[in-house]
Design a protein around this motif. Structure first.
Motif, PDB file in Angstrom:
ATOM      1  N   CYS A  62       0.813  -1.212   0.000  1.00 60.99           N
ATOM      2  CA  CYS A  62       0.000   0.000   0.000  1.00 60.99           C
ATOM      3  C   CYS A  62       0.847   1.263   0.000  1.00 60.99           C
ATOM      4  N   ALA A  63       2.150   1.128   0.059  1.00 62.01           N
ATOM      5  CA  ALA A  63       3.025   2.301   0.097  1.00 62.01           C
ATOM      6  C   ALA A  63       2.840   3.128  -1.167  1.00 62.01           C
ATOM      7  N   ASN A  64       2.836   4.428  -0.996  1.00 59.94           N
ATOM      8  CA  ASN A  64       2.642   5.341  -2.108  1.00 59.94           C
ATOM      9  C   ASN A  64       3.955   6.066  -2.376  1.00 59.94           C
ATOM     10  N   PRO A  65       4.613   5.785  -3.516  1.00 58.58           N
ATOM     11  CA  PRO A  65       5.890   6.442  -3.786  1.00 58.58           C
ATOM     12  C   PRO A  65       5.776   7.956  -3.892  1.00 58.58           C
ATOM     13  N   ALA A  66       4.625   8.472  -4.284  1.00 63.15           N
ATOM     14  CA  ALA A  66       4.438   9.926  -4.370  1.00 63.15           C
ATOM     15  C   ALA A  66       4.557  10.565  -2.988  1.00 63.15           C
ATOM     16  N   VAL A  67       4.059   9.881  -1.968  1.00 62.08           N
ATOM     17  CA  VAL A  67       4.163  10.392  -0.599  1.00 62.08           C
ATOM     18  C   VAL A  67       5.628  10.447  -0.183  1.00 62.08           C
ATOM     19  N   ASP A  68       6.364   9.377  -0.474  1.00 62.86           N
ATOM     20  CA  ASP A  68       7.784   9.342  -0.117  1.00 62.86           C
ATOM     21  C   ASP A  68       8.555  10.453  -0.820  1.00 62.86           C
ATOM     22  N   GLU A  69       8.288  10.643  -2.100  1.00 66.18           N
ATOM     23  CA  GLU A  69       8.989  11.682  -2.860  1.00 66.18           C
ATOM     24  C   GLU A  69       8.640  13.084  -2.363  1.00 66.18           C
ATOM     25  N   ALA A  70       7.382  13.295  -1.977  1.00 61.24           N
ATOM     26  CA  ALA A  70       6.987  14.603  -1.443  1.00 61.24           C
ATOM     27  C   ALA A  70       7.735  14.898  -0.150  1.00 61.24           C
ATOM     28  N   LEU A  71       7.912  13.884   0.682  1.00 66.57           N
ATOM     29  CA  LEU A  71       8.655  14.078   1.926  1.00 66.57           C
ATOM     30  C   LEU A  71      10.135  14.350   1.650  1.00 66.57           C
ATOM     31  N   VAL A  72      10.711  13.638   0.698  1.00 65.31           N
ATOM     32  CA  VAL A  72      12.113  13.855   0.332  1.00 65.31           C
ATOM     33  C   VAL A  72      12.296  15.263  -0.231  1.00 65.31           C
ATOM     34  N   ALA A  73      11.317  15.735  -0.985  1.00 64.28           N
ATOM     35  CA  ALA A  73      11.411  17.059  -1.616  1.00 64.28           C
ATOM     36  C   ALA A  73      11.562  18.172  -0.592  1.00 64.28           C
ATOM     37  N   GLN A  74      11.003  17.985   0.604  1.00 64.97           N
ATOM     38  CA  GLN A  74      11.098  19.035   1.619  1.00 64.97           C
ATOM     39  C   GLN A  74      12.542  19.335   2.011  1.00 64.97           C
ATOM     40  N   THR A  75      13.419  18.374   1.881  1.00 67.04           N
ATOM     41  CA  THR A  75      14.835  18.636   2.161  1.00 67.04           C
ATOM     42  C   THR A  75      15.652  18.762   0.876  1.00 67.04           C
ATOM     43  N   ALA A  76      15.285  18.012  -0.155  1.00 62.75           N
ATOM     44  CA  ALA A  76      16.075  18.012  -1.398  1.00 62.75           C
ATOM     45  C   ALA A  76      16.002  19.343  -2.136  1.00 62.75           C
ATOM     46  N   LEU A  77      14.908  20.075  -1.973  1.00 61.03           N
ATOM     47  CA  LEU A  77      14.757  21.329  -2.717  1.00 61.03           C
ATOM     48  C   LEU A  77      15.347  22.536  -1.997  1.00 61.03           C
ATOM     49  N   ILE A  78      15.849  22.328  -0.801  1.00 58.98           N
ATOM     50  CA  ILE A  78      16.502  23.428  -0.080  1.00 58.98           C
ATOM     51  C   ILE A  78      17.765  23.800  -0.847  1.00 58.98           C
ATOM     52  N   GLY A  79      17.930  25.081  -1.088  1.00 63.32           N
ATOM     53  CA  GLY A  79      19.077  25.571  -1.840  1.00 63.32           C
ATOM     54  C   GLY A  79      18.783  25.789  -3.313  1.00 63.32           C
ATOM     55  N   LEU A  80      17.577  25.438  -3.751  1.00 60.54           N
ATOM     56  CA  LEU A  80      17.190  25.632  -5.151  1.00 60.54           C
ATOM     57  C   LEU A  80      17.044  27.131  -5.440  1.00 60.54           C
ATOM     58  N   PRO A  81      17.670  27.633  -6.502  1.00 61.92           N
ATOM     59  CA  PRO A  81      17.532  29.066  -6.821  1.00 61.92           C
ATOM     60  C   PRO A  81      16.103  29.419  -7.240  1.00 61.92           C
ATOM     61  N   LYS A  82      15.734  30.650  -6.979  1.00 58.51           N
ATOM     62  CA  LYS A  82      14.394  31.150  -7.295  1.00 58.51           C
ATOM     63  C   LYS A  82      14.055  30.952  -8.772  1.00 58.51           C
ATOM     64  N   GLU A  83      14.993  31.233  -9.661  1.00 57.72           N
ATOM     65  CA  GLU A  83      14.739  31.097 -11.096  1.00 57.72           C
ATOM     66  C   GLU A  83      14.418  29.644 -11.465  1.00 57.72           C
ATOM     67  N   THR A  84      15.141  28.710 -10.861  1.00 54.04           N
ATOM     68  CA  THR A  84      14.905  27.289 -11.132  1.00 54.04           C
ATOM     69  C   THR A  84      13.545  26.870 -10.591  1.00 54.04           C
ATOM     70  N   LEU A  85      13.186  27.352  -9.395  1.00 55.20           N
ATOM     71  CA  LEU A  85      11.873  27.052  -8.819  1.00 55.20           C
ATOM     72  C   LEU A  85      10.757  27.532  -9.734  1.00 55.20           C
ATOM     73  N   LEU A  86      10.880  28.743 -10.226  1.00 54.27           N
ATOM     74  CA  LEU A  86       9.852  29.283 -11.109  1.00 54.27           C
ATOM     75  C   LEU A  86       9.794  28.516 -12.429  1.00 54.27           C
ATOM     76  N   SER A  87      10.926  28.028 -12.905  1.00 54.76           N
ATOM     77  CA  SER A  87      10.900  27.294 -14.173  1.00 54.76           C
ATOM     78  C   SER A  87      10.336  25.886 -14.015  1.00 54.76           C
ATOM     79  N   CYS A  88      10.526  25.243 -12.853  1.00 58.57           N
ATOM     80  CA  CYS A  88      10.031  23.865 -12.708  1.00 58.57           C
ATOM     81  C   CYS A  88       8.650  23.795 -12.066  1.00 58.57           C
ATOM     82  N   ALA A  89       8.302  24.721 -11.176  1.00 59.65           N
ATOM     83  CA  ALA A  89       7.001  24.687 -10.508  1.00 59.65           C
ATOM     84  C   ALA A  89       6.007  25.661 -11.122  1.00 59.65           C
ATOM     85  N   GLY A  90       6.501  26.627 -11.890  1.00 60.30           N
ATOM     86  CA  GLY A  90       5.606  27.587 -12.527  1.00 60.30           C
ATOM     87  C   GLY A  90       5.387  28.816 -11.669  1.00 60.30           C
ATOM     88  N   VAL A  91       4.418  29.604 -12.076  1.00 60.85           N
ATOM     89  CA  VAL A  91       4.085  30.838 -11.363  1.00 60.85           C
ATOM     90  C   VAL A  91       3.260  30.471 -10.133  1.00 60.85           C
TER      91      VAL A  91
END
Length: 160
Positions: free
Chosen positions: A24-53
């Motif tokens: 029943c494990a959901n890989p999307a849940v695991d990835e969302a939790l990892v993202a909370q630490t993995a995305l630290i340090g991401l530049p603003k321009e990169t965030l806007l290009s990958c996540a949008g406005v």
């Protein structure tokens, strides 16, 4: 004291339950939790290009807050009630006159992800929303998945 066959049955049942829960494990849940630490340090321009406005944006001193929202509705027909149905004439089982109306069950999943940026770099990622638990986290992955694709995969090396 339990007998040997009873202990064996208990062990098999425990393994089956563990396997069912792992399935029943959901890989999307695991990835969302990892993202909370993995995305630290991401530049603003990169965030806007990958996540949008972002849906909402705020700035205080040298901090910016970008809030993204993702939601989806999942609907499916509710199971028909089983039993005896009668109408004018002969009573019967199954489909026909007297069949009760049944509707649809609707589940709503939503997530708000707020990125805190300091000096143009992601400092923190916080999730919120009306859905709770893994339902919300699974929906949060929809917000961060494009950005996670930009993060190089980490490999764990054994220590010498």
């Amino acid at each position: 004291m339990t007998s040997r066959p009873a202990r064996r049955l208990l062990a098999v049942a425990s393994l089956g339950l563990a396997g069912a829960l792992a399935g029943c494990a959901n890989p999307a849940v695991d990835e969302a939790l990892v993202a909370q630490t993995a995305l630290i340090g991401l530049p603003k321009e990169t965030l806007l290009s990958c996540a949008g406005v972002p849906e909402r944006r705020a700035a205080v001193d040298n901090r910016e807050f970008f809030t993204y929202r993702s939601s989806r509705l999942v609907s499916y027909p509710s199971p028909p009630p089983l039993g005896y149905y009668g109408g004018w004439g002969w009573p019967h089982y199954g489909y026909g006159y007297g069949w009760p109306a049944y509707g649809y069950e609707v589940n709503s999943f939503d997530c708000e992800a707020t990125f805190s940026l300091r000096n143009g770099v992601v400092e923190r990622v916080v999730y919120g929303g009306a859905s709770g638990g893994s339902a919300r986290l699974g929906q949060c992955y929809a917000i961060v998945q494009n950005c996670m694709a930009l993060i190089p995969q980490r490999t764990i090396r054994p220590s010498p």
